[in-house]
Design a protein around this motif. Structure first.
Motif, PDB file in Angstrom:
ATOM      1  N   SER A  60       0.836  -1.199   0.000  1.00 59.35           N
ATOM      2  CA  SER A  60       0.000   0.000   0.000  1.00 59.35           C
ATOM      3  C   SER A  60       0.873   1.252   0.000  1.00 59.35           C
ATOM      4  CB  SER A  60      -0.929   0.020   1.218  1.00 59.35           C
ATOM      5  OG  SER A  60      -0.174   0.034   2.414  1.00 59.35           O
ATOM      6  N   GLU A  61       0.317   2.349  -0.480  1.00 63.12           N
ATOM      7  CA  GLU A  61       1.029   3.628  -0.540  1.00 63.12           C
ATOM      8  C   GLU A  61       0.984   4.289   0.827  1.00 63.12           C
ATOM      9  OE1 GLU A  61       3.335   6.413  -2.634  1.00 63.12           O
ATOM     10  OE2 GLU A  61       2.481   4.545  -3.426  1.00 63.12           O
ATOM     11  N   LEU A  62       2.149   4.659   1.352  1.00 66.44           N
ATOM     12  CA  LEU A  62       2.231   5.295   2.662  1.00 66.44           C
ATOM     13  C   LEU A  62       2.144   6.810   2.500  1.00 66.44           C
ATOM     14  CD1 LEU A  62       2.704   4.129   5.545  1.00 66.44           C
ATOM     15  CD2 LEU A  62       5.110   4.702   5.269  1.00 66.44           C
ATOM     16  N   ASP A  63       1.457   7.472   3.415  1.00 60.58           N
ATOM     17  CA  ASP A  63       1.418   8.930   3.399  1.00 60.58           C
ATOM     18  C   ASP A  63       2.801   9.459   3.774  1.00 60.58           C
ATOM     19  OD1 ASP A  63       0.897  11.626   3.570  1.00 60.58           O
ATOM     20  OD2 ASP A  63      -0.116  11.490   5.515  1.00 60.58           O
ATOM     21  N   GLN A  64       3.491  10.083   2.808  1.00 65.30           N
ATOM     22  CA  GLN A  64       4.844  10.577   3.067  1.00 65.30           C
ATOM     23  C   GLN A  64       4.880  12.103   3.107  1.00 65.30           C
ATOM     24  OE1 GLN A  64       7.991   8.638   0.927  1.00 65.30           O
ATOM     25  NE2 GLN A  64       7.264   6.607   1.470  1.00 65.30           N
ATOM     26  N   GLU A  65       3.760  12.727   3.406  1.00 63.89           N
ATOM     27  CA  GLU A  65       3.724  14.178   3.593  1.00 63.89           C
ATOM     28  C   GLU A  65       4.575  14.543   4.807  1.00 63.89           C
ATOM     29  OE1 GLU A  65       2.814  17.908   2.432  1.00 63.89           O
ATOM     30  OE2 GLU A  65       1.928  16.146   1.463  1.00 63.89           O
ATOM     31  N   GLY A  66       5.554  15.417   4.613  1.00 62.56           N
ATOM     32  CA  GLY A  66       6.430  15.803   5.715  1.00 62.56           C
ATOM     33  C   GLY A  66       7.649  14.917   5.871  1.00 62.56           C
ATOM     34  N   PHE A  67       7.704  13.831   5.112  1.00 62.33           N
ATOM     35  CA  PHE A  67       8.868  12.946   5.114  1.00 62.33           C
ATOM     36  C   PHE A  67       9.915  13.562   4.183  1.00 62.33           C
ATOM     37  CE2 PHE A  67      10.804   8.765   3.681  1.00 62.33           C
ATOM     38  CZ  PHE A  67      11.412   8.487   4.892  1.00 62.33           C
ATOM     39  N   ILE A  68      11.166  13.673   4.630  1.00 60.55           N
ATOM     40  CA  ILE A  68      12.194  14.377   3.872  1.00 60.55           C
ATOM     41  C   ILE A  68      12.798  13.448   2.822  1.00 60.55           C
ATOM     42  CG2 ILE A  68      14.363  15.658   4.021  1.00 60.55           C
ATOM     43  CD1 ILE A  68      12.017  17.048   5.410  1.00 60.55           C
ATOM     44  N   ASN A  69      12.902  13.959   1.592  1.00 62.86           N
ATOM     45  CA  ASN A  69      13.542  13.207   0.509  1.00 62.86           C
ATOM     46  C   ASN A  69      14.541  14.136  -0.175  1.00 62.86           C
ATOM     47  OD1 ASN A  69      14.240  11.653  -1.728  1.00 62.86           O
ATOM     48  ND2 ASN A  69      12.146  10.998  -2.156  1.00 62.86           N
ATOM     49  N   PHE A  70      15.828  13.760  -0.143  1.00 53.69           N
ATOM     50  CA  PHE A  70      16.865  14.593  -0.760  1.00 53.69           C
ATOM     51  C   PHE A  70      16.995  14.338  -2.264  1.00 53.69           C
ATOM     52  CE2 PHE A  70      18.323  14.063   3.713  1.00 53.69           C
ATOM     53  CZ  PHE A  70      18.092  15.371   4.111  1.00 53.69           C
ATOM     54  N   GLY A  71      16.276  13.330  -2.768  1.00 54.29           N
ATOM     55  CA  GLY A  71      16.165  13.170  -4.219  1.00 54.29           C
ATOM     56  C   GLY A  71      17.114  12.191  -4.884  1.00 54.29           C
ATOM     57  N   TRP A  72      18.240  11.869  -4.232  1.00 55.75           N
ATOM     58  CA  TRP A  72      19.182  10.933  -4.839  1.00 55.75           C
ATOM     59  C   TRP A  72      18.521   9.548  -4.966  1.00 55.75           C
ATOM     60  CZ3 TRP A  72      23.420  10.841  -7.537  1.00 55.75           C
ATOM     61  CH2 TRP A  72      24.210   9.687  -7.591  1.00 55.75           C
ATOM     62  N   ARG A  73      18.623   8.751  -6.063  1.00 63.10           N
ATOM     63  CA  ARG A  73      19.622   8.935  -7.084  1.00 63.10           C
ATOM     64  C   ARG A  73      19.097   9.676  -8.290  1.00 63.10           C
ATOM     65  NH1 ARG A  73      20.212   2.792  -9.732  1.00 63.10           N
ATOM     66  NH2 ARG A  73      18.189   2.871 -10.741  1.00 63.10           N
ATOM     67  N   GLY A  74      17.827  10.084  -8.258  1.00 58.67           N
ATOM     68  CA  GLY A  74      17.280  10.830  -9.387  1.00 58.67           C
ATOM     69  C   GLY A  74      17.852  12.232  -9.496  1.00 58.67           C
ATOM     70  N   TRP A  75      18.217  12.802  -8.342  1.00 56.18           N
ATOM     71  CA  TRP A  75      18.710  14.185  -8.311  1.00 56.18           C
ATOM     72  C   TRP A  75      20.021  14.251  -7.547  1.00 56.18           C
ATOM     73  CZ3 TRP A  75      16.147  18.366 -10.565  1.00 56.18           C
ATOM     74  CH2 TRP A  75      14.892  18.075 -11.107  1.00 56.18           C
ATOM     75  N   GLU A  76      20.904  15.095  -8.050  1.00 54.67           N
ATOM     76  CA  GLU A  76      22.160  15.421  -7.369  1.00 54.67           C
ATOM     77  C   GLU A  76      22.066  16.892  -6.988  1.00 54.67           C
ATOM     78  OE1 GLU A  76      26.947  15.495  -8.398  1.00 54.67           O
ATOM     79  OE2 GLU A  76      25.572  14.498  -9.773  1.00 54.67           O
ATOM     80  N   GLY A  77      21.610  17.143  -5.746  1.00 52.95           N
ATOM     81  CA  GLY A  77      21.335  18.520  -5.364  1.00 52.95           C
ATOM     82  C   GLY A  77      20.181  19.064  -6.184  1.00 52.95           C
ATOM     83  N   ALA A  78      20.415  20.171  -6.889  1.00 57.17           N
ATOM     84  CA  ALA A  78      19.358  20.819  -7.679  1.00 57.17           C
ATOM     85  C   ALA A  78      19.331  20.329  -9.126  1.00 57.17           C
ATOM     86  CB  ALA A  78      19.567  22.330  -7.647  1.00 57.17           C
ATOM     87  N   PHE A  79      20.161  19.313  -9.457  1.00 61.19           N
ATOM     88  CA  PHE A  79      20.276  18.861 -10.839  1.00 61.19           C
ATOM     89  C   PHE A  79      19.820  17.409 -10.981  1.00 61.19           C
ATOM     90  CE2 PHE A  79      23.394  22.182 -10.377  1.00 61.19           C
ATOM     91  CZ  PHE A  79      23.284  22.904 -11.556  1.00 61.19           C
ATOM     92  N   PRO A  80      19.175  17.068 -12.089  1.00 62.31           N
ATOM     93  CA  PRO A  80      18.956  15.643 -12.373  1.00 62.31           C
ATOM     94  C   PRO A  80      20.304  14.930 -12.421  1.00 62.31           C
ATOM     95  CG  PRO A  80      17.706  17.014 -13.908  1.00 62.31           C
ATOM     96  CD  PRO A  80      18.637  17.927 -13.161  1.00 62.31           C
ATOM     97  N   ALA A  81      20.375  13.735 -11.813  1.00 58.89           N
ATOM     98  CA  ALA A  81      21.653  13.023 -11.715  1.00 58.89           C
ATOM     99  C   ALA A  81      22.198  12.713 -13.107  1.00 58.89           C
ATOM    100  CB  ALA A  81      21.472  11.739 -10.922  1.00 58.89           C
ATOM    101  N   SER A  82      23.420  13.147 -13.366  1.00 57.70           N
ATOM    102  CA  SER A  82      24.051  13.006 -14.670  1.00 57.70           C
ATOM    103  C   SER A  82      25.390  12.306 -14.545  1.00 57.70           C
ATOM    104  CB  SER A  82      24.279  14.392 -15.300  1.00 57.70           C
ATOM    105  OG  SER A  82      23.103  15.157 -15.300  1.00 57.70           O
ATOM    106  N   PHE A  83      25.867  11.764 -15.663  1.00 56.71           N
ATOM    107  CA  PHE A  83      27.271  11.378 -15.667  1.00 56.71           C
ATOM    108  C   PHE A  83      27.977  12.129 -16.787  1.00 56.71           C
ATOM    109  CE2 PHE A  83      25.467   8.005 -18.354  1.00 56.71           C
ATOM    110  CZ  PHE A  83      26.366   7.947 -19.406  1.00 56.71           C
ATOM    111  N   ILE A  84      29.282  12.275 -16.629  1.00 61.58           N
ATOM    112  CA  ILE A  84      30.061  13.149 -17.496  1.00 61.58           C
ATOM    113  C   ILE A  84      31.096  12.321 -18.242  1.00 61.58           C
ATOM    114  CG2 ILE A  84      31.651  15.126 -17.541  1.00 61.58           C
ATOM    115  CD1 ILE A  84      30.358  16.059 -14.935  1.00 61.58           C
ATOM    116  N   ARG A  85      31.219  12.565 -19.535  1.00 64.34           N
ATOM    117  CA  ARG A  85      32.330  11.957 -20.268  1.00 64.34           C
ATOM    118  C   ARG A  85      32.903  13.007 -21.214  1.00 64.34           C
ATOM    119  NH1 ARG A  85      28.458   7.387 -22.783  1.00 64.34           N
ATOM    120  NH2 ARG A  85      26.954   8.717 -23.834  1.00 64.34           N
ATOM    121  N   GLY A  86      34.181  12.862 -21.518  1.00 68.33           N
ATOM    122  CA  GLY A  86      34.843  13.823 -22.383  1.00 68.33           C
ATOM    123  C   GLY A  86      34.331  13.725 -23.816  1.00 68.33           C
TER     124      GLY A  86
END
Length: 476
Positions: free
Chosen positions: A301-327
């Motif tokens: 079942s879906e839990l009520d997560q109102e007020g539960f803190i989510n920092f977003g990782w691994r979908g987000w790295e801070g304010a950015f969508p999680a990316s990888f970098i190559r030359g």
């Protein structure tokens, strides 16, 4: 933001890598002592200018700087003695808490080769951690100890035993007591490798990648609690002592509390992957009892997560969508940045909280710096350094100069904005001359009332290079 200049006053030098610095008053004592925990397993305290050993658990701590027998990591390691917290009533009850990686628990690791997501190969985006009892790196333990009346510490009980998939992202300064709830807070990283290959940080059942409250008043004297990776593997009496504050953690250098009228601002740093390091702040939160998480999972079942803190990782790295970098092969001066987990960035985009501030691994602005890894976050409410009063101070391991020059860490600060929006940060300049030695800023600590700050510096990235640490007080 104002430019701030400080001095660094050496307190103790030639110690092993300092992971935790905290002040406490010993039972029967009258003054605060600075306690310093080292990654290899020592705890010292400073009294009357003399450094004394409080506890030495080196035989209990995993052999650092190696992976499976015969394989070297070049001396770099993120395991060891990572957490030390004194009970709020330590002066009266002598209780303190340790988090460390256990000697003799070395395993082969959860993957046979380094991991990097490939958006063109869905298999790399949906890996599962299987065969956990054999495919893991090591075991971490969280323990309660007591300082006996004869002055000798002894272990009282084990609170948790956690099997970790990789050697890195175990947290540091990972144990702190909440002045709001009186509970012990454990901050766990996502288990390691890079890019959180099994997405443990967003899975409600996984212990990895969470901020967890432990009610140490509940005496669950399970003599030998099982070694687990998921909440539902814990015995019921232990489940009942745990609540979860947050998820979406990559790796975390502890949690800091700043008094704000009748409540507290909580500051949490999340170490970045390729792009950015982030500091988050929140006042209100709604922790979820582990028993409720397990029940919701069992009932699907879906839990009520109102007020539960989510920092977003691994979908987000801070304010950015999680990316990888190559030359870019066609132009070596440019990089290609690919969003690694686009679908997860969408799923968590509304549920996550925004950072208070971020700083970048590459930053062209002349008054900023390129960072490497966030290593400490502390509130400062002292008046010795008036320009920092009421701010949150943070440290980065090593300034990313890109020119091969002598390595030196960075101190910086920011403040909470009244409108709760993303804020800028400013570098704190120091006048200390480290000479020709490197100076990695490995930890940040404070005293009990957050009016003094302490900086841990090491001259090597290798934990196997011994006795190269210095602890400074940050002064005007």
């Amino acid at each position: 933001m104002m430019k701030v200049k400080v001095s660094l006053r050496p307190i103790v030098s030639k110690i092993n890598l300092p992971t935790v610095m905290k002040k406490a008053i010993l039972p029967g004592d009258s003054v605060e002592r600075l306690f310093i925990a080292t990654q290899v397993g020592e705890i010292f305290y400073i009294g009357n200018g003399v450094i004394r050993t409080f506890l030495d658990i080196r035989p209990r701590v995993i052999k650092l700087g190696t992976s499976e027998p015969g394989v070297s990591r070049g001396g770099y390691d993120e395991r060891g003695l990572l957490g030390l917290a004194f009970h709020p009533k330590f002066y009266y009850n002598g209780l303190f808490y340790l988090h460390y990686s256990v000697a003799g628990t070395q395993g082969p690791g959860a993957l046979s080769e380094p991991f990097k997501p490939n958006p063109c190969d869905p298999g790399t985006l949906n890996l599962r951690w299987v065969n956990r009892e054999t495919q893991y790196d090591h075991i971490d333990t969280v323990e309660e100890w007591i300082l006996q009346t004869n002055g000798q510490p002894r272990k009282r009980r084990t609170l948790l035993q956690l099997r970790r998939p990789f050697f890195n992202h175990n947290g540091v300064n990972s144990l702190n007591f909440s002045p709001e709830t009186g509970k012990l807070i454990l901050t766990t990283g996502d288990g390691g490798s890079g890019y959180d290959p099994f997405n443990l940080s967003q899975d409600d059942m996984e212990i990895a990648g969470k901020i967890i409250e432990i009610d140490v008043v509940k005496h669950t004297f399970t003599n030998d609690p099982p070694v687990v990776t998921r909440f539902n593997e814990l015995p019921a009496p232990i489940q009942e002592t745990l609540t979860v504050i947050a998820k979406g953690v990559r790796n975390i250098p502890g949690i800091s509390f700043q008094r704000y009228y009748n409540s507290y601002i909580k500051y949490v740093g999340n170490v970045g992957q390729d792009l950015v390091e982030s500091i988050f702040s929140f006042v209100h939160y709604k922790p979820i009892p582990v028993t409720q998480l397990i029940q919701a999972s069992f009932m699907n079942s879906e839990l009520d997560q109102e007020g539960f803190i989510n920092f977003g990782w691994r979908g987000w790295e801070g304010a950015f969508p999680a990316s990888f970098i190559r030359g870019c092969s066609a132009n070596p001066t440019l990089d290609e940045k690919t969003i690694a987990y686009y679908d997860e960035a969408i799923q968590t985009s509304v549920r996550r909280i925004q950072p208070l501030t971020s700083y970048y691994h590459k930053d062209p602005r002349p008054d900023k710096f390129g960072g490497t890894a966030l290593t400490g976050v502390q509130s400062y409410i002292g008046n010795q350094i008036p320009s920092l009063t009421g701010s949150v101070v943070f440290t980065d391991l090593a300034r990313n100069e890109g020119d091969g020059s002598q390595v030196k860490g960075v101190l910086a600060y920011t403040r909470v904005r009244a409108d709760c929006k993303l804020n800028d940060f400013s570098v704190i300049e120091t006048d200390y001359n480290f000479g020709s030695q490197s100076a990695y800023y490995v930890s940040l600590g404070s005293n009990l009332d957050q009016t003094r700050l302490y900086l841990g510096v090491y001259s090597s990235m290798k934990v196997t290079d011994f006795n190269q640490g210095t602890v400074f007080e940050i002064i005007p």
